[in-house]
Design a protein around this motif. Structure first.
Motif, PDB file in Angstrom:
ATOM      1  N   LEU A 148      43.016  50.645  39.143  1.00  0.00           N
ATOM      2  CA  LEU A 148      43.819  51.980  38.805  1.00  0.00           C
ATOM      3  C   LEU A 148      43.205  53.513  38.684  1.00  0.00           C
ATOM      4  O   LEU A 148      43.151  54.104  38.994  1.00  0.00           O
ATOM      5  CB  LEU A 148      44.624  51.612  36.717  1.00  0.00           C
ATOM      6  N   GLU A 149      41.343  52.977  38.715  1.00  0.00           N
ATOM      7  CA  GLU A 149      41.190  54.051  38.393  1.00  0.00           C
ATOM      8  C   GLU A 149      40.679  55.007  39.868  1.00  0.00           C
ATOM      9  O   GLU A 149      41.345  56.380  39.989  1.00  0.00           O
ATOM     10  CB  GLU A 149      39.696  53.795  37.742  1.00  0.00           C
ATOM     11  N   HIS A 150      40.849  54.294  40.788  1.00  0.00           N
ATOM     12  CA  HIS A 150      39.955  54.999  42.443  1.00  0.00           C
ATOM     13  C   HIS A 150      41.320  54.641  42.880  1.00  0.00           C
ATOM     14  O   HIS A 150      40.439  55.291  44.239  1.00  0.00           O
ATOM     15  CB  HIS A 150      38.754  53.940  42.479  1.00  0.00           C
ATOM     16  N   VAL A 151      42.193  54.054  42.831  1.00  0.00           N
ATOM     17  CA  VAL A 151      43.041  54.065  44.031  1.00  0.00           C
ATOM     18  C   VAL A 151      44.950  54.602  43.267  1.00  0.00           C
ATOM     19  O   VAL A 151      45.009  55.590  43.962  1.00  0.00           O
ATOM     20  CB  VAL A 151      43.220  52.794  44.067  1.00  0.00           C
ATOM     21  N   VAL A 152      45.165  53.774  42.350  1.00  0.00           N
ATOM     22  CA  VAL A 152      46.427  53.704  41.897  1.00  0.00           C
ATOM     23  C   VAL A 152      45.838  55.582  41.603  1.00  0.00           C
ATOM     24  O   VAL A 152      47.470  56.529  41.546  1.00  0.00           O
ATOM     25  CB  VAL A 152      47.075  53.057  40.951  1.00  0.00           C
ATOM     26  N   GLY A 153      44.902  55.743  40.168  1.00  0.00           N
ATOM     27  CA  GLY A 153      44.941  57.234  39.262  1.00  0.00           C
ATOM     28  C   GLY A 153      44.609  58.572  40.600  1.00  0.00           C
ATOM     29  O   GLY A 153      45.654  59.130  40.513  1.00  0.00           O
TER      30      GLY A 153
END
Length: 577
Positions: free
Chosen positions: A565-570
């Motif tokens: 979530l933090e490094h790709v989706v965000g």
């Protein structure tokens, strides 16, 4: 009846006895005058000093030997030590008597006397060495037998407790397979089957976790991560987990409000491990409370001898089947696999290791303790954790925030690349089951390296499809290297995120990670492995160039999802905005 083995073990000592007696005979023949009394008495003193030294060295070994014999490993070993010791006493008593007689004789030959004296002292020392070697040999054999017996019991316990959930899984899977394709997942019977599968998987995961924790304890590799935490958050986590479980059984679960002395303070400890201890107590209380029963959880604080420290009490009180005096003694003895009655306090997985693990976790918290007490059958049980912890300071809070999700150390061991072979990798399309519309632009793509097809499917559904992230799958490290090379050769950006297993055929995750880093790959690589922390394979994997390494557990998947979530989706959503 147990003399055959001890007498056989003592044959080398009998040889030394013969040498001693020969030397004594020479000494008698050489002793013929009163002027030699002092020399004879000096010889006797040397012999007696050797006997005392031997006794002092052999005493603790003999005690350990008897301890092992007392734990069900036969009585012949203990008899061997007793018979051999008796022979020693008899022989040295004979030597002392002969020397005393020789000391009053007349006309000694000094040279023969000194030769005999030297022979006696040498033989005594050799006797001492032989006896020590015999006892150590017995102790080694006993320790090997103890370890073998413990391993056998461990395997029997695990196999026994895995059979029930495995059979349930097989039965439910067969029922689901026999259903018509048109039966919806929301149908009540199907939902019950799915819930059974989830429950059984949780039970088996608990057994495996108990075994891993026990292995860490046994090898001395269990370590804690001490960080600031609040008891309020710990109780909230436990309440979220156990409220539905207790409600399903019809047991009331009541968390009493925390007193101000606890609610307004933060403590330094391993909150995850302490939650494990609380969960063990709650699981046992719920398991052995009848429907309509009640469980209360309360906490309070008492003074600690050290400034800036506190003693926190966490009590889990149930009105279930209770314990009698003999059952309490069994559990308080603290042995592994300890179970009483219907398996009271046996732990989540049923291995009987729960209390052993809880006690060790508490011991690592500055010598904290577990207390269990009950007034008798049908009068409930109280499971109390008494935890000694320092109060959190500003420095602790700052350090705790900085390591909330810290990556692995940056020092990475990278090996040069090796040759590659052509292979075909599995690619999950976006229209696979569980996928959602609105695909992510091509530059953002992930790679999952895993040889287990069940995990390929479940992780795809649980992580990547849920968050609408396209993901390629490689069956081993060699395929991962080829997919990375093919992607760059096609003019696409490198993978943004790689989820890597370790133990795989053809090429392991550790080797693949080292080669990716040596080729200049700078993307995020998260390791997810079943290797226990502290093992050689786990250490090699973590030092190969990973950004983070997690266990193959639900908690590990949560950490992986956090990074995704933090490094790709965000970042993807930020670019869209």
């Amino acid at each position: 009846p147990h003399c055959s083995e001890p007498l056989a073990v003592s044959l080398p000592a009998c040889s030394q006895a013969s040498t001693l007696l020969s030397a004594v005979g020479v000494l008698m023949a050489a002793s013929s005058g009163l002027p030699m009394r002092c020399m004879h008495m000096a010889t006797l003193g040397t012999l007696m000093a050797a006997m005392v030294a031997a006794a002092e060295e052999l005493a603790p070994l003999s005690e350990n030997k008897h301890d092992h014999a007392g734990h069900g490993h036969g009585g012949s070993g203990g008899a061997g030590v007793s018979i051999t010791g008796l022979l020693e006493v008899m022989l040295f008593a004979l030597v002392a008597a002969v020397l005393s007689r020789a000391a009053v004789a007349r006309g000694a030959d000094e040279r023969r006397h000194f030769a005999a004296r030297h022979q006696i002292v040498h033989a005594t020392r050799r006797w001492q060495q032989l006896k020590r070697s015999e006892v150590e040999s017995h102790l080694h054999a006993s320790s090997v037998k103890v370890a073998s017996t413990a391993r056998s019991k461990l395997i029997r316990v695990v196999m026994h407790d895995l059979r029930s959930p495995l059979l349930a899984v097989q039965t439910v899977a067969a029922e689901l397979s026999d259903q018509a394709p048109t039966v919806p997942l929301g149908e009540p019977q199907t939902r019950r089957h799915l819930e059974t599968l989830r429950t059984c998987s949780s039970i088996m995961e608990g057994i495996v976790s108990d075994m891993l924790d026990f292995e860490r304890i046994d090898s001395g590799r269990m370590t804690l991560v001490h960080r600031p935490f609040s008891l309020e958050r710990l109780f909230a986590d436990a309440q979220i987990t156990f409220t539905p479980l207790c409600a399903r059984k019809g047991v009331a679960l009541d968390f009493e409000p925390l007193p101000e002395s606890v609610a307004t303070k933060r403590f330094v400890g391993d909150a995850r491990r302490l939650l494990q201890c609380v969960s063990n107590g709650l699981s046992n209380a719920n398991k052995f409370c009848d429907p309509g029963g009640k469980i209360r959880v309360r906490a309070w604080r008492t003074a600690h001898a050290r400034d800036g420290w506190a003693r926190v009490h966490i009590a889990i009180i149930d009105d279930g089947i209770g314990l009698d005096a003999s059952e309490l003694r069994t559990l308080q003895a603290g042995g592994a696999f300890a179970q009483v009655g219907r398996g009271q306090l046996q732990g989540n997985g049923g291995t009987g290791l729960g209390l052993t693990i809880v006690r060790h976790i508490l011991k690592l918290h500055h010598g904290s303790e577990l207390s269990i007490y009950s007034k008798g059958h049908r009068q409930g049980t109280t499971f109390e954790l008494i935890v000694s912890m320092p109060l959190a300071t500003r420095e602790d809070e700052a350090a705790g925030r900085s390591v909330a999700l810290s990556p692995l150390p940056s020092s990475r061991t990278r090996s040069p690349p090796t040759g590659t072979r052509s292979s075909t990798a599995l690619v999950f399309p976006l229209d696979s089951p569980g996928a959602v519309a609105q695909p992510v632009p091509e530059p953002v793509r992930c790679l999952h390296v895993e040889d287990d097809m069940m995990l390929q499917l479940s992780v795809q559904a649980r992580l990547f499809s849920r968050h609408n992230v396209p993901c390629d799958v490689a069956n081993h490290g060699q395929e991962a290297l080829e997919l990375c090379a093919q992607r760059v050769a096609a003019g696409n950006p490198p993978y943004a995120f790689v989820l890597m297993d370790n133990q795989m055929p053809t090429m392991s995750g550790a080797v693949a990670t080292r080669m990716l880093r040596s080729q200049g790959f700078e993307g995020l690589i998260i390791g997810m492995t079943g290797d226990p922390p502290g093992s050689t394979d786990r250490d090699e994997f973590e030092n190969a160039g990973l950004d983070e390494c997690v266990d193959k557990t639900p908690e590990g998947l949560e950490v992986v999802e956090h990074y995704l979530l933090e490094h790709v989706v965000g970042r993807r959503d930020a670019r869209k905005g």
